[in-house]
Scaffold this motif. Structure first.
Motif, PDB file in Angstrom:
ATOM      1  N   HIS A 132       0.853  -1.196   0.000  1.00  0.00           N
ATOM      2  CA  HIS A 132       0.000   0.000   0.000  1.00  0.00           C
ATOM      3  C   HIS A 132       0.887   1.243   0.000  1.00  0.00           C
ATOM      4  CE1 HIS A 132      -2.837   3.089   1.362  1.00  0.00           C
ATOM      5  NE2 HIS A 132      -3.751   2.324   0.777  1.00  0.00           N
ATOM      6  N   CYS A 133       0.382   2.311  -0.628  1.00  0.00           N
ATOM      7  CA  CYS A 133       1.154   3.570  -0.753  1.00  0.00           C
ATOM      8  C   CYS A 133       1.631   4.122   0.588  1.00  0.00           C
ATOM      9  CB  CYS A 133       0.302   4.660  -1.379  1.00  0.00           C
ATOM     10  SG  CYS A 133      -0.305   4.276  -2.976  1.00  0.00           S
TER      11      CYS A 133
ATOM     12  N   ASP B 110      -3.460   1.998  -4.138  1.00  0.00           N
ATOM     13  CA  ASP B 110      -4.460   2.201  -3.089  1.00  0.00           C
ATOM     14  C   ASP B 110      -5.178   0.877  -2.818  1.00  0.00           C
ATOM     15  OD1 ASP B 110      -6.325   1.918  -5.112  1.00  0.00           O
ATOM     16  OD2 ASP B 110      -7.076   3.960  -5.013  1.00  0.00           O
ATOM     17  N   SER B 111      -6.132   0.904  -1.904  1.00  0.00           N
ATOM     18  CA  SER B 111      -6.764  -0.348  -1.472  1.00  0.00           C
ATOM     19  C   SER B 111      -7.479  -1.062  -2.626  1.00  0.00           C
ATOM     20  CB  SER B 111      -7.778  -0.069  -0.364  1.00  0.00           C
ATOM     21  OG  SER B 111      -7.171   0.641   0.661  1.00  0.00           O
TER      22      SER B 111
ATOM     23  N   VAL C 207     -16.764  -1.426  -0.564  1.00  0.00           N
ATOM     24  CA  VAL C 207     -16.333  -0.308  -1.417  1.00  0.00           C
ATOM     25  C   VAL C 207     -14.942   0.133  -0.948  1.00  0.00           C
ATOM     26  CG1 VAL C 207     -18.679   0.576  -1.812  1.00  0.00           C
ATOM     27  CG2 VAL C 207     -17.317   1.527   0.066  1.00  0.00           C
ATOM     28  N   THR C 208     -14.254   0.861  -1.816  1.00  0.00           N
ATOM     29  CA  THR C 208     -13.032   1.548  -1.401  1.00  0.00           C
ATOM     30  C   THR C 208     -13.282   3.034  -1.638  1.00  0.00           C
ATOM     31  OG1 THR C 208     -12.059   1.490  -3.585  1.00  0.00           O
ATOM     32  CG2 THR C 208     -11.569  -0.376  -2.152  1.00  0.00           C
TER      33      THR C 208
ATOM     34  N   SER D 205      -9.224   9.360  -3.246  1.00  0.00           N
ATOM     35  CA  SER D 205      -8.446   8.274  -2.625  1.00  0.00           C
ATOM     36  C   SER D 205      -6.962   8.582  -2.745  1.00  0.00           C
ATOM     37  CB  SER D 205      -8.742   6.966  -3.348  1.00  0.00           C
ATOM     38  OG  SER D 205      -8.130   6.998  -4.621  1.00  0.00           O
ATOM     39  N   THR D 206      -6.166   7.726  -2.174  1.00  0.00           N
ATOM     40  CA  THR D 206      -4.712   7.866  -2.255  1.00  0.00           C
ATOM     41  C   THR D 206      -4.267   8.030  -3.711  1.00  0.00           C
ATOM     42  OG1 THR D 206      -4.639   6.403  -0.345  1.00  0.00           O
ATOM     43  CG2 THR D 206      -2.599   6.666  -1.570  1.00  0.00           C
ATOM     44  N   SER D 207      -4.714   7.131  -4.580  1.00  0.00           N
ATOM     45  CA  SER D 207      -4.270   7.235  -5.981  1.00  0.00           C
ATOM     46  C   SER D 207      -4.929   8.415  -6.663  1.00  0.00           C
ATOM     47  CB  SER D 207      -4.518   5.940  -6.749  1.00  0.00           C
ATOM     48  OG  SER D 207      -5.834   5.538  -6.558  1.00  0.00           O
TER      49      SER D 207
END
Ligand code: 13P
Ligand code: SF4
Length: 302
Positions: free
Chosen positions: A23-24, A39-40, A126-127, A213-215
């Motif tokens: 993970h990032c 990301d997840s 979900v993410t 999200s992270t990405s």
């Protein structure tokens, strides 16, 4: 020293045909030896797709569990077995069962940051990068969303026609950041855009120019022509942000570190490759139910 162990890891994973996913938010030295970082959502897709028989998941427990749920035939190893997610731990099976009983007509959605036992009780996972698309495809008016009240609250703003029942969980790392922190950062860096994760509180989200999200945050900063950004998410994203944008500057309004994400060491990864770490074992009946929830995420989110 770091370089030596990294070289050993790269050699060993090739010899043994093992895939390392990270993970990032992992430490940079881990990200450097991973076959894939993301990301997840991206990690869960990779975990299902990879041809390697063994997957080492550098992240937290729910990520390794999800990989095993999706690929029961693979050996999945969490190199730091005590790396949990405090937000996932805020939704315990018995309490979730109680809540579900109260809302029999609700579609039950769980954030991927939950145990596989909780996923087994829900209709879809979900993410943060797939949640909006998934909820759009759900016909039910009533949505029971757990465990993150912040992500749930953020999504609910896009669907005023639906009734959201939110679990009261939160991510201690993201929830800690306040509106005052953001205002101060904006004063120090005028005209600089704020990019925040939906796990942040509403007051922080309301002060943000982009929420994702992270990405999503990494892609936004990479594609945007601006040269400076205020970032409200875990500091691990800096590795990818800097790699993709060596000429840009990133400011964090507060120290944002997830202690659980930093538990994995290079030695842990080496030991996992060397067969010294235990694999993830799940209850088969519960796994099958959790699989439906994760498969619905991939179906509805693509
Ligand atoms: P994403 O990787 O989906 O952005 O989630 C962030 C997070 O907190 C993971 O634990
Ligand atoms: Fe859990 Fe937050 Fe850490 Fe992600 S960053 S693993 S949500 S505590």
């Amino acid at each position: 020293m770091i370089r030596d162990i990294q070289e050993e890891i790269l050699k060993l994973k090739k010899e043994k045909d093992i895939c390392i996913l990270a993970h990032c938010y992992q430490n940079p030295e881990i990200l450097e030896v991973a076959d894939f970082t993301g990301d997840s959502f991206a990690l869960s897709v990779k975990a299902a797709e990879t041809k390697n028989k063994t997957v080492i998941m550098c992240g937290v427990k729910f990520m390794a569990e999800s990989a095993k749920v999706l690929s029961p035939e693979k050996t999945v190893i969490l190199p730091a077995p005590n790396a949990g997610c405090p937000m996932a731990d805020m939704a315990e099976v018995e309490d979730v069962e109680e809540m579900i009983k109260k809302y029999p007509d609700a579609f039950k959605v769980c954030y991927i940051n939950s145990s596989y036992e909780v996923k087994a009780l829900c209709d879809a996972s979900v993410t943060s990068s797939s949640a909006l698309k998934i909820i759009k495809n759900i016909p039910n008016k009533q949505i029971l969303f757990l465990p993150d009240q912040n992500l749930g609250g953020y999504i609910s703003e896009f669907f005023p026609e639906k009734e959201f029942i939110l679990w009261r969980g939160f991510c201690p790392t993201h929830h800690r950041i306040t509106a005052e922190d953001i205002i101060k950062a904006k004063e120090e860096h005028p005209n600089v855009k704020v990019l925040s994760h939906p796990e942040c509180s509403k007051e922080v989200r309301d002060l943000s120019d982009y929420i994702g999200s992270t990405s999503g945050i990494i892609n936004y900063a990479t594609e945007c022509e601006d040269k400076e950004f205020i970032i409200a998410t875990e500091e691990g994203v800096l590795h990818q942000l800097k790699k993709k944008n060596p000429d840009k500057k990133f400011y964090f309004p507060e120290v944002m570190v997830c202690p659980n994400m930093k538990k994995t060491s290079l030695q842990d990864v080496y030991d996992a490759l060397d067969g010294k770490k235990e694999e993830v074992i799940l209850d088969e009946e519960i796994r099958k139910k959790a699989l439906t929830s994760l498969e619905n995420m991939h179906k509805l989110g693509n």
